[in-house]
Enzyme design. Structure first.
Site, PDB file in Angstrom:
ATOM      1  N   LYS A 127       0.782  -1.199   0.041  1.00  0.00           N
ATOM      2  CA  LYS A 127      -0.038   0.089  -0.084  1.00  0.00           C
ATOM      3  C   LYS A 127       0.843   1.167   0.050  1.00  0.00           C
ATOM      4  O   LYS A 127       0.467   2.292  -0.681  1.00  0.00           O
ATOM      5  CB  LYS A 127      -0.798  -0.189   1.240  1.00  0.00           C
ATOM      6  CG  LYS A 127      -1.977  -0.990   1.109  1.00  0.00           C
ATOM      7  CD  LYS A 127      -3.079  -0.972   2.337  1.00  0.00           C
ATOM      8  CE  LYS A 127      -4.068  -2.055   2.353  1.00  0.00           C
ATOM      9  NZ  LYS A 127      -4.867  -2.172   1.213  1.00  0.00           N
ATOM     10  N   ASP A 151      -5.615   2.851  -3.099  1.00  0.00           N
ATOM     11  CA  ASP A 151      -4.330   3.595  -2.910  1.00  0.00           C
ATOM     12  C   ASP A 151      -4.242   4.712  -3.628  1.00  0.00           C
ATOM     13  O   ASP A 151      -3.546   5.696  -3.542  1.00  0.00           O
ATOM     14  CB  ASP A 151      -2.985   2.371  -3.174  1.00  0.00           C
ATOM     15  CG  ASP A 151      -3.128   1.350  -2.047  1.00  0.00           C
ATOM     16  OD1 ASP A 151      -3.538   1.512  -0.829  1.00  0.00           O
ATOM     17  OD2 ASP A 151      -2.805   0.108  -2.345  1.00  0.00           O
TER      18      ASP A 151
END
Ligand code: ADP
Length: 293
Positions: A38, A242
């Site tokens: 991430k 993200d």
């Protein structure tokens, strides 16, 4: 420069006819590796939208390190603070069946070694943005958030995956970004309801709750605002969250208001859903601008 404090992984993607059962050996139909994590995905999304990004993270001493860093390098992210530690590079094994259901195992490896102390004091500049998620040790994420806040930086926490942090830390965060599952988890944890408004009331942070194809709810001291998703025909939503966080942070760093930044992030994350993969699907700045017009 904007700082992203977080995870770097190599994703191993396996297309399978069905998800594996205990004891079963399956032949995958296709396999692929892709840089992920991430933290890295958010850093790439921000850099592709024109931000100068410094990544704080770790890879291992193995053959996966270069592959995990490839997307960050391509996007021009500053990797001088990324350390190679005596562990394995973070690895995510992702099985995906015909219907898009998945089975994911993540081995954090080197991500466990990431430390807030790796952020040099002279990089904590007032007005710049620090972005964090929850794939590196929570105590270190908390320490990074506190140091950034003390230095007058703006802090963004993406509570993904949902892991508990001290209430004091949560309250120090300027902008909290959660998806629906993370909002539900946090609401149970804080014994409140899972609306952006309720979470804002308890924490004081601006709360952005992402709702997939339904866009976002944003709650701050002034109001709760609903913004619709940017309409696209989605083929792969991997990394959309993200991309949203990275582009949001890039826009905030350039001085946009929260609502302006969220509008841009909605466009970018929707475009991300029109391409396969996570980092490779993050749109370039000119693509975001074209869609905004
Ligand atoms: P996560 O991927 O973290 O679970 P969401 O599913 O809420 O988070 O997606 C994050 C953002 O990505 C959404 O707020 C939206 O802007 C965008 N997005 C996701 N799915 C779609 C879609 N089908 N169409 C347009 N935008 C989408």
């Amino acid at each position: 420069d904007m700082i992203v404090f977080g995870s770097i992984n190599l994703d191993l993607l396996l297309s399978v006819p069905s998800l594996p059962e205990p004891g079963q050996t399956l032949l995958a139909l296709d396999s692929q590796t892709a840089p992920g994590g991430k933290g890295a995905n958010q850093a790439v999304a921000a850099a592709q939208d024109g931000a100068s990004v410094r990544m704080i993270g770790a890879v291992g001493q193995d053959g996966f390190a270069d592959a995990a860093l490839y997307g960050l390098k391509q996007a021009g992210v500053d990797l001088s603070a990324v350390r190679q530690v005596q562990d394995r590079t973070g690895l995510a094994s992702i099985c995906i069946d015909h219907e898009g259901r998945n089975h994911i195992v993540v081995a954090p490896g080197a991500n466990r070694a990431v430390r807030a102390a790796w952020i040099e004091d002279n990089r904590l500049l007032p007005g710049t943005v620090l972005v964090t998620q929850m794939e590196v040790p929570p105590d270190e994420t908390a320490a990074a958030l506190h140091r950034a806040k003390q230095a007058g930086m703006r802090t963004v926490l993406n509570l993904a995956p949902a892991v508990s942090l001290p209430l004091e830390t949560m309250r120090s965060v300027d902008i909290l970004v959660v998806n629906e599952d993370e909002a539900a988890w946090l609401a149970r944890h804080l014994q409140t309801d899972d609306s952006a408004a309720a979470l804002h009331a308890l924490l004081g942070s601006t709360v952005i709750k992402t709702l997939g194809a339904d866009g976002v709810h944003i709650a701050n001291a002034e109001a709760t605002t609903s913004l619709p998703a940017f309409p696209v025909s989605a083929i792969d939503t991997t990394g959309a969250g993200d991309c949203f966080v990275g582009v949001l942070a890039a826009a905030l760093e350039r001085g946009a208001s929260t609502i302006e930044a969220a509008r841009r992030a909605l466009v970018a994350s929707a475009l991300c859903c029109t391409q396969p993969g996570a980092q490779t699907a993050s749109p370039a700045q000119h693509e975001i601008e074209a869609a905004l017009r």
